[in-house]
Scaffold this motif. Structure first.
Motif, PDB file in Angstrom:
ATOM      1  N   ARG A 127       2.062   2.915  -1.059  1.00 24.50           N
ATOM      2  CA  ARG A 127       1.386   4.042  -1.707  1.00 24.50           C
ATOM      3  C   ARG A 127       1.869   4.282  -3.125  1.00 24.50           C
ATOM      4  N   GLU A 128       3.155   4.132  -3.389  1.00 23.16           N
ATOM      5  CA  GLU A 128       3.695   4.382  -4.727  1.00 23.16           C
ATOM      6  C   GLU A 128       4.185   3.102  -5.407  1.00 23.16           C
ATOM      7  N   ALA A 129       3.979   1.978  -4.782  1.00 20.92           N
ATOM      8  CA  ALA A 129       4.509   0.716  -5.319  1.00 20.92           C
ATOM      9  C   ALA A 129       3.683   0.221  -6.495  1.00 20.92           C
ATOM     10  N   THR A 130       4.366  -0.368  -7.483  1.00 23.45           N
ATOM     11  CA  THR A 130       3.678  -1.064  -8.567  1.00 23.45           C
ATOM     12  C   THR A 130       3.691  -2.576  -8.344  1.00 23.45           C
ATOM     13  N   ILE A 131       4.675  -3.043  -7.554  1.00 28.57           N
ATOM     14  CA  ILE A 131       4.779  -4.471  -7.221  1.00 28.57           C
ATOM     15  C   ILE A 131       4.950  -4.602  -5.715  1.00 28.57           C
ATOM     16  N   ALA A 132       4.063  -5.360  -5.094  1.00 24.97           N
ATOM     17  CA  ALA A 132       4.149  -5.622  -3.657  1.00 24.97           C
ATOM     18  C   ALA A 132       4.589  -7.060  -3.434  1.00 24.97           C
ATOM     19  N   ILE A 133       5.503  -7.252  -2.498  1.00 23.28           N
ATOM     20  CA  ILE A 133       5.883  -8.601  -2.071  1.00 23.28           C
ATOM     21  C   ILE A 133       5.387  -8.776  -0.640  1.00 23.28           C
ATOM     22  N   SER A 134       4.620  -9.820  -0.428  1.00 19.83           N
ATOM     23  CA  SER A 134       4.103 -10.104   0.904  1.00 19.83           C
ATOM     24  C   SER A 134       4.129 -11.600   1.153  1.00 19.83           C
ATOM     25  N   ASN A 135       4.619 -11.982   2.302  1.00 19.58           N
ATOM     26  CA  ASN A 135       4.512 -13.375   2.717  1.00 19.58           C
ATOM     27  C   ASN A 135       3.196 -13.567   3.451  1.00 19.58           C
ATOM     28  N   GLY A 139      -6.227  -6.744   2.046  1.00 25.53           N
ATOM     29  CA  GLY A 139      -7.657  -6.933   1.844  1.00 25.53           C
ATOM     30  C   GLY A 139      -8.250  -5.967   0.845  1.00 25.53           C
ATOM     31  N   ALA A 140      -9.543  -6.073   0.642  1.00 26.97           N
ATOM     32  CA  ALA A 140     -10.245  -5.254  -0.351  1.00 26.97           C
ATOM     33  C   ALA A 140     -10.100  -3.770  -0.055  1.00 26.97           C
ATOM     34  N   GLU A 141     -10.235  -3.398   1.208  1.00 25.76           N
ATOM     35  CA  GLU A 141     -10.146  -1.984   1.578  1.00 25.76           C
ATOM     36  C   GLU A 141      -8.763  -1.423   1.266  1.00 25.76           C
ATOM     37  N   ALA A 142      -7.735  -2.199   1.559  1.00 32.52           N
ATOM     38  CA  ALA A 142      -6.375  -1.746   1.280  1.00 32.52           C
ATOM     39  C   ALA A 142      -6.123  -1.624  -0.218  1.00 32.52           C
ATOM     40  N   LEU A 143      -6.545  -2.625  -0.989  1.00 32.37           N
ATOM     41  CA  LEU A 143      -6.291  -2.613  -2.434  1.00 32.37           C
ATOM     42  C   LEU A 143      -7.022  -1.467  -3.122  1.00 32.37           C
ATOM     43  N   ALA A 144      -8.168  -1.083  -2.601  1.00 28.66           N
ATOM     44  CA  ALA A 144      -8.922   0.037  -3.185  1.00 28.66           C
ATOM     45  C   ALA A 144      -8.172   1.362  -3.051  1.00 28.66           C
ATOM     46  N   LYS A 145      -7.244   1.420  -2.108  1.00 26.60           N
ATOM     47  CA  LYS A 145      -6.469   2.641  -1.879  1.00 26.60           C
ATOM     48  C   LYS A 145      -5.135   2.640  -2.631  1.00 26.60           C
ATOM     49  N   LEU A 146      -4.918   1.595  -3.442  1.00 28.64           N
ATOM     50  CA  LEU A 146      -3.624   1.454  -4.132  1.00 28.64           C
ATOM     51  C   LEU A 146      -3.847   1.316  -5.643  1.00 28.64           C
ATOM     52  N   PRO A 147      -4.316   2.379  -6.314  1.00 27.70           N
ATOM     53  CA  PRO A 147      -4.660   2.275  -7.735  1.00 27.70           C
ATOM     54  C   PRO A 147      -3.474   2.018  -8.654  1.00 27.70           C
ATOM     55  N   GLN A 148      -2.253   2.307  -8.181  1.00 24.78           N
ATOM     56  CA  GLN A 148      -1.064   2.107  -9.009  1.00 24.78           C
ATOM     57  C   GLN A 148      -0.509   0.691  -8.915  1.00 24.78           C
ATOM     58  N   LEU A 149      -1.016  -0.108  -7.986  1.00 24.74           N
ATOM     59  CA  LEU A 149      -0.473  -1.445  -7.766  1.00 24.74           C
ATOM     60  C   LEU A 149      -0.848  -2.373  -8.919  1.00 24.74           C
TER      61      LEU A 149
END
Length: 316
Positions: free
Chosen positions: A42-50, A55-65
């Motif tokens: 929710r507050e992250a600017t950088i996400a690390i994921s293996n 997906g699109a729905e998740a990214l739409a909810k993360l405007p600060q990423l």
């Protein structure tokens, strides 16, 4: 600016992950579901994921990423079109398993060509102990020297496998989207690759064009003495067709490190295949200690490059 970095699946990487040199806040989770990811980022600017899906729905909810640092080469877990739409930079890891995966590939090849599983089963069943001779040779043993190694795909990992193949005295042929100018290998058609390879090893990415590129018809066109190796992506092979080909002796054997769905469901047809000519490992070909440390170092290199305004290893 201080970045907030969230590592969604830290336990997927057994290595020392150094902290970036720039000002930041670091949070990590052993594992995350797709549903948990949105709240945790929710507050992250950088996400690390293996492997956590973004997906699109998740990214739409993360405007600060601003960045997704994928801790792997494959980026199937990220909706790249949605990331572009939201101006999110996606980076991945490259060439870190240049030794680990080719070595694992050849571990599978050698075990199958020399029928190690079958001979071990014979010993456990007491067959050698009861043999009238000093040795057993109930299963065919085939040398690699002088045989043909066919590679579907010729990137860094395919080249690493070719290097080992040549050291064993194999003839190496390749089929790639862009023919190689490597003088030590020969470009062949897909048909020739299928029909003449003694060992066919897959090193192609998974796309809509390559999904199930090896199916029932392709397996029938392979030599009956050939083995199929897949350390790339599970979706390259029709798993049901492969199981039928192995049980029906259409090909001599197969060694896989990947399945279409991972972790696999209990009813996966290959997971439950108990044959001496089939070897399955749990997507571990990449996971040597050395390779994982290279991955971890490059992961932070990617993040530091992004924060410095010079992003690298960008996935379009």
């Amino acid at each position: 600016m201080s970045h907030k970095i969230v590592f969604l699946d830290r336990d997927s990487l057994i290595a020392n992950v150094r902290r970036p040199v720039f000002a930041h806040e670091w949070t990590e989770y052993a594992a995350s579901t797709a549903e948990e990811a949105v709240e945790r980022l929710r507050e992250a600017t950088i996400a690390i994921s293996n492997k956590v899906p973004l997906g699109a729905e998740a990214l739409a909810k993360l405007p600060q990423l601003e960045m997704i640092a994928v801790a792997a080469t494959g980026t199937n877990n990220v909706d790249l079109a949605a990331a572009r739409e939201h101006g999110i930079v996606v980076s991945n890891i490259r060439n870190y398993a240049h030794a680990a995966l080719p070595e694992h590939t050849f571990a599978l090849i050698l075990a199958l060509r020399r029928n190690l599983l079958a001979y071990r089963a014979d010993i456990e069943a007491g067959k050698w102990q009861r043999s009238p001779r000093f040795c057993l040779f109930d299963h065919p043993i085939r040398d690699l020297h002088g045989s043909r190694l066919g590679l579907l795909g010729y990137g860094t990992l395919g080249k690493g496998v070719a290097h080992l193949g040549k050291a064993f005295g194999m003839e190496v042929v390749v089929h790639t989207r862009t023919p190689t100018d490597d003088p030590d290998v020969r470009n062949v058609s897909f048909d020739e690759l299928l029909e003449t390879s003694d060992v066919l090893s897959l090193h192609a990415p998974l796309t809509e064009q390559t999904r199930n590129i090896i199916g029932a018809e392709e397996l029938k066109r392979m030599k009956a003495s050939a083995i199929l190796i897949n350390t790339a992506r599970g979706g390259l092979v029709d798993e049901k067709a492969l199981a039928e080909a192995l049980t029906g002796n259409v090909i001599a054997g197969a060694g896989f490190d990947v399945l279409t769905q991972e972790p696999p469901p209990e009813d996966n047809v290959l997971l439950n295949l108990r044959l001496p000519n089939f070897l399955l490992t749990p997507h571990s070909a990449w996971a040597s200690a050395q390779a994982m440390q290279l991955l971890a170092d490059q992961l932070i290199d990617n993040i530091e490059a992004f924060a410095a305004g010079t992003p690298q290893n960008i996935v379009d």
